[in-house]
Design an enzyme around this catalytic site. Structure first.
Site, PDB file in Angstrom:
ATOM      1  N   ASP A   1       0.808  -1.221   0.000  1.00  0.00           N
ATOM      2  CA  ASP A   1       0.000   0.000   0.000  1.00  0.00           C
ATOM      3  C   ASP A   1       0.838   1.266   0.000  1.00  0.00           C
ATOM      4  OD1 ASP A   1      -2.677  -0.687   0.057  1.00  0.00           O
ATOM      5  OD2 ASP A   1      -2.675  -1.054   2.214  1.00  0.00           O
TER       6      ASP A   1
HETATM    7  C1  GLC Z   1      -1.064   2.594   5.844  1.00  0.00           C
HETATM    8  C2  GLC Z   1      -0.237   1.526   6.468  1.00  0.00           C
HETATM    9  C3  GLC Z   1      -0.268   0.287   5.677  1.00  0.00           C
HETATM   10  C4  GLC Z   1      -1.671  -0.087   5.477  1.00  0.00           C
HETATM   11  C5  GLC Z   1      -2.496   1.041   4.886  1.00  0.00           C
HETATM   12  C6  GLC Z   1      -3.923   0.614   4.827  1.00  0.00           C
HETATM   13  O1  GLC Z   1      -0.544   2.917   4.629  1.00  0.00           O
HETATM   14  O2  GLC Z   1       1.093   1.908   6.586  1.00  0.00           O
HETATM   15  O3  GLC Z   1       0.423  -0.740   6.333  1.00  0.00           O
HETATM   16  O4  GLC Z   1      -1.710  -1.156   4.589  1.00  0.00           O
HETATM   17  O5  GLC Z   1      -2.364   2.179   5.656  1.00  0.00           O
HETATM   18  O6  GLC Z   1      -4.799   1.598   4.482  1.00  0.00           O
HETATM   19  C1  GLC Z   2      -1.718  -3.916   5.281  1.00  0.00           C
HETATM   20  C2  GLC Z   2      -2.925  -3.945   4.391  1.00  0.00           C
HETATM   21  C3  GLC Z   2      -2.694  -4.842   3.197  1.00  0.00           C
HETATM   22  C4  GLC Z   2      -1.408  -4.482   2.512  1.00  0.00           C
HETATM   23  C5  GLC Z   2      -0.253  -4.462   3.488  1.00  0.00           C
HETATM   24  C6  GLC Z   2       1.025  -3.977   2.863  1.00  0.00           C
HETATM   25  O1  GLC Z   2      -1.559  -5.147   5.904  1.00  0.00           O
HETATM   26  O2  GLC Z   2      -4.061  -4.376   5.098  1.00  0.00           O
HETATM   27  O3  GLC Z   2      -3.761  -4.724   2.284  1.00  0.00           O
HETATM   28  O4  GLC Z   2      -1.198  -5.393   1.486  1.00  0.00           O
HETATM   29  O5  GLC Z   2      -0.561  -3.621   4.563  1.00  0.00           O
HETATM   30  O6  GLC Z   2       0.983  -2.624   2.591  1.00  0.00           O
END
Ligand code: GLC
Ligand code: GLC
Length: 818
Positions: free
Chosen positions: A487
């Site tokens: 993300d």
């Molecule tokens: C933020 C977090 C990430 C997560 C995302 C979800 O970017 O750092 O880990 O997956 O939010 O919305």
């Molecule tokens: C968080 C989110 C997942 C994403 C991950 C890496 O766990 O829930 O959707 O893939 O972060 O960013």
């Protein structure tokens, strides 16, 4: 090295033996409509279905001390005035023999003080919208003990977000009723709500309180309420301010005597036309709820309901049981990892110590991956989940990144454009069909974006595939969009404004940022979809998907290979990310895992080379970090990944979700030793001995363990609701132990470490029960050399499907490298 408890595998419990765990160590109550989280000292809260919109009790996140708000009990010795809590919090008076047993769907907390032993069982009965607290108090003194027992919860005014912010309104709207010793919380029932909460007690009351400040007293907190300290309830009726519920029970216990007191906290909805009794009044109609309350104030009923809960878990876990040389493998696979997978099924990412219950909806990619861990336990519910998820897909094949569990519609605020998302649907459906054989699901008519126009699920999967193929960059690799699995890799964001959301902001258009990770995922998904198409009678489609798979595989080899590992991406300008030429972030874990999982490089040594690079650059004793070197400064062209301090989260933390991809990849190249080694580095049970360093619960996976660049290397955060649960379960059971459901049978393909001499397992699969014995001569890793089914040798390693109800004996041998 400090530990705070131990596993009791026979009871399927984790027993915490001191209350001052580094963080609250929580458990979950409920699995249908009524849920709660509960910490080892009685902290936590409850809600009906939606942790934000129907919050029953109040909890204060981010508080000091941690874990304020809960299911509180106070004991007061009438003679000495001594006051304590049998769950330690909130009074925090020292207990002898403190213990908290977290079990599957229940928690028991107790301890002794001043010769009084008290223990409370907390659980949610199946099929009910209530929770039970059953407290047993035993007098171990030589003389009579006169005690007061007080209960306490603070009610939340339903919408947890509003409750925490809108004080100008909320401090004036709280309303309760007290009737027959039952406390009813009915804020807003007078107008548009038809639901209320209730808090009942099995014993006769000496008093009650429903106004928080009357119970606590001015300038006091939950650790020393005035009412509990003085031993006298105020019989207060809340109007506005902060409604709470407290019962006061007086007990006189002979030496050795035990008394049981049951508290019932519940949620109830009345039909709108029957809200009031008498009609036209403003008094809650209790005709329907009274029966339920009376039933559960009865000890026999509580015992029976608890037994039903235990039986249900027994049967869920019966779908797979293993006995291996590693207790860490056994207890995670047989108990805790399976349990965690069910919790992620129930709660997605909504409520934990780290998820506030007011935040995100259900993630599209998260929900599809979670399914991999629970499909064998609840196939029917997995089917329903798949159809819900697919109905949020857009006609373009793209998908909303998240959807709302109550309405099951896509979340507009976040929208779509995470270009890996659609492909996960294929992975989930393939897993479901392999587990169940239910190909009929492909014909289910499913809407797009919940609009009337619908098409068979099979076409949804085709559109997922097409979505990627229509969005390729200059290297023939998939465009990344806002982000892929990571993300925080936001290659079109270019944010310079504080607070601007990285995931939903695209400040540059027309970029060519491509993802090698999505290329790997596409290759994997195309293979799965080709098989589904073939089975479904679409030969031509199958050929097309295989062709697309080959093309993508070739693009990855041509443009995704960096020489010693797979590259991560190409940025907006077309420069490589995750390449030896980068100053920071030269190598990333995700493409090494996903490309090898997809089979890329298994035939030409690239897979082995990539995995050696992972070992050389990314592996630490606490797990494999996400990338190296960590970003030490903000890279506007990379986005959120470079905002985290080095070693945390996506910036070179051990992001546990990705580690099992490497474990699986190691099994694909036949490295049983390394596969198990990686698996154990993040296995919570194997980390129990370093609980003071790990800090999160030793019975469940956390999303992240701080990486080697962080000062707190080895410290876990964000336990419970994480994709780590499903993927580690898959890695251990399907790849290390190699028990893998396939379309036409059960594959037995273990990849074991040298030191093991085999294992046994029982797997329920399509209605039959398979009893597996694997024997391995020591000193080899190796793959299967012979397989016998019900005593008959068979070629290959696929056990054919047995009729429903059958019991099949499977014997496998591994006696040398093959
Ligand atoms: C933020 C977090 C990430 C997560 C995302 C979800 O970017 O750092 O880990 O997956 O939010 O919305
Ligand atoms: C968080 C989110 C997942 C994403 C991950 C890496 O766990 O829930 O959707 O893939 O972060 O960013």
């Amino acid at each position: 090295m400090t530990t705070f408890g131990r596993f009791d595998d026979a009871a399927r419990e984790y027993v915490i033996t001191r209350p001052d765990t580094p963080l609250p160590w929580i458990n979950y109550l409920g699995s249908e409509d009524y849920f709660g989280i509960i910490s080892n000292t009685g902290g936590g809260y409850s809600f009906f279905r939606d942790a934000r919109l129907r919050r029953l009790t109040r909890y204060r996140y981010n508080n000091a001390p941690f874990d304020v708000g809960g299911r509180y009990l106070y004991l007061r010795d009438s003679a000495s005035g001594e006051l304590w809590s049998p769950s330690w919090q909130p009074v925090r008076a020292e207990l002898v023999d403190y213990r908290c047993r977290h079990g599957l769907g229940y928690t028991v907390i107790g301890g002794r003080r001043a010769g009084i032993d008290a223990e409370t069982l907390y659980f949610v009965p199946l099929g009910e919208t209530l929770e039970i607290w059953r407290t047993r108090i035993t007098n171990r003194r030589a003389e009579v003990a006169d005690l007061s027992l007080f209960s306490a919860v603070e009610f939340c005014l339903w919408d947890a977000w509003d409750d925490a912010t809108n004080f100008q309104r909320n401090l004036s709207i709280g309303e309760v009723e007290v009737d027959d010793g039952v406390i009813y919380h009915k804020t807003e029932y007078r107008e548009r709500r038809n639901h209320f909460a209730y808090f009942a007690c099995s014993a006769e009351l000496a008093g009650f309180d429903t106004q928080r400040d009357a119970f606590l007293g001015a300038y006091r907190g939950w650790e020393r309420p005035l009412v509990a300290e003085s031993g006298r309830s105020g019989d207060s009726i809340a109007h506005g301010w902060a409604p709470c519920g407290s019962h006061h029970v007086e007990l006189s216990l002979r030496p050795g005597e035990t008394r049981e007191v049951i508290f019932v906290l519940g949620y109830w909805e009345n039909p709108t036309a029957e809200k009031f009794d008498p009609p036209g009044s403003q008094t809650i109609n209790k005709a329907r709820v009274r029966d339920v309350i009376d039933r559960f104030r009865n000890a026999g009923e509580v015992d029976a309901a608890f037994q039903r809960l235990r039986d249900q878990w027994e049967s869920l876990l019966d779908s797979l049981r293993v006995a291996t040389p590693s207790e860490h493998v056994d207890r995670m696979v047989n108990i805790w990892n399976a349990y965690q997978c069910m919790v992620t099924f129930n709660l997605s990412r909504s409520a934990s110590s780290f998820e506030s219950g007011i935040g995100r909806g259900m993630g599209f990619r998260d929900s599809n991956q979670d399914l991999l861990g629970f499909v064998h336990m609840v196939p029917d519910r997995a089917r329903a989940r798949i159809l819900d998820i697919a109905a949020t897909q857009l006609p373009s094949g793209g998908v909303y990144h998240q959807y709302q569990p109550l309405t099951k519609t896509g979340n507009d605020a976040i929208g779509s454009g995470f270009n890996d998302d659609p492909l996960w649907l294929i992975v989930a459906v393939a897993a479901y069909v392999k587990e169940t054989g239910d190909r009929g699901i492909l014909d289910e008519l499913v809407p797009y974006d919940n609009e009337p126009a619908e098409s068979p699920l099979y076409e949804h999967l085709q559109r997922s595939m097409r979505y990627t193929r229509d969005r390729l960059g200059p290297h023939g690799l998939p465009l990344i969009g806002r982000a892929d699995w990571n993300d925080c890799l936001n290659l079109n964001c270019f944010s310079e404004t504080p607070g601007e959301p990285f995931q939903t902001t695209e400040n540059r258009q027309g970029g060519v940022a491509e993802s090698v990770f999505i290329a790997g995922l596409f290759t994997l998904a195309a293979g799965e979809l080709a098989t589904l198409a073939e089975l479904h009678g679409h030969r031509d489609d199958a050929a097309t998907f295989l062709d697309a798979r080959r093309t993508m595989d070739a693009a990855v080899r041509a443009h995704g290979w960096d020489g010693a590992w797979f590259r991560r991406a190409y940025d907006y300008y077309g420069n490589p990310v995750g390449s030896v030429g980068n100053q920071e972030g030269k190598i990333f874990i995700e493409p090494q895992g996903m490309c090898v999982l997809a089979g890329i490089g298994l035939d030409d040594g690239k897979a082995e080379t990539a995995l050696s690079s992972v070992e050389a650059h990314l592996a630490t004793p606490h797990g494999i970090v996400l990338q190296q070197p960590a970003y030490t400064r903000y890279h506007v062209e990379l986005g959120e990944i470079s905002t985290y301090p080095p070693g945390y989260k996506e910036n070179a933390g051990v992001f546990c979700h990705t580690n099992p991809w490497i474990t699986i990849a190691e099994t694909l190249v036949g490295h049983g030793d390394r596969a198990l080694d990686y698996y154990l580095r993040i296995n919570p049970s194997a980390r129990e001995a370093i609980s003071d360093q790990h800090r999160c619960e030793p019975y469940v996976y956390a999303q992240m363990i701080a990486g080697r660049d962080a000062p707190a290397h080895g410290e876990a955060k964000n336990s419970w609701l994480t994709g780590s649960a499903a993927w580690n379960f898959v890695a251990a059971t399907q790849w290390i132990l190699g028990i893998r459901p396939e379309h036409d049978g059960l594959r037995i393909d273990p990849c074991l470490p040298v030191g093991w001499e085999g294992f046994t397992a029982t797997r329920r699969f399509r209605g039959a029960s398979y009893h597996l014995t694997v024997r391995k001569s020591g000193g080899v890793q190796g793959r299967l050399t012979s397989l016998a089914v019900d005593g008959q040798r068979i070629d290959g390693n696929l056990v054919p499907l047995a009729p429903e109800g059958a019991t099949v004996s499977v014997e496998a041998e591994i006696d040398g490298p093959t």
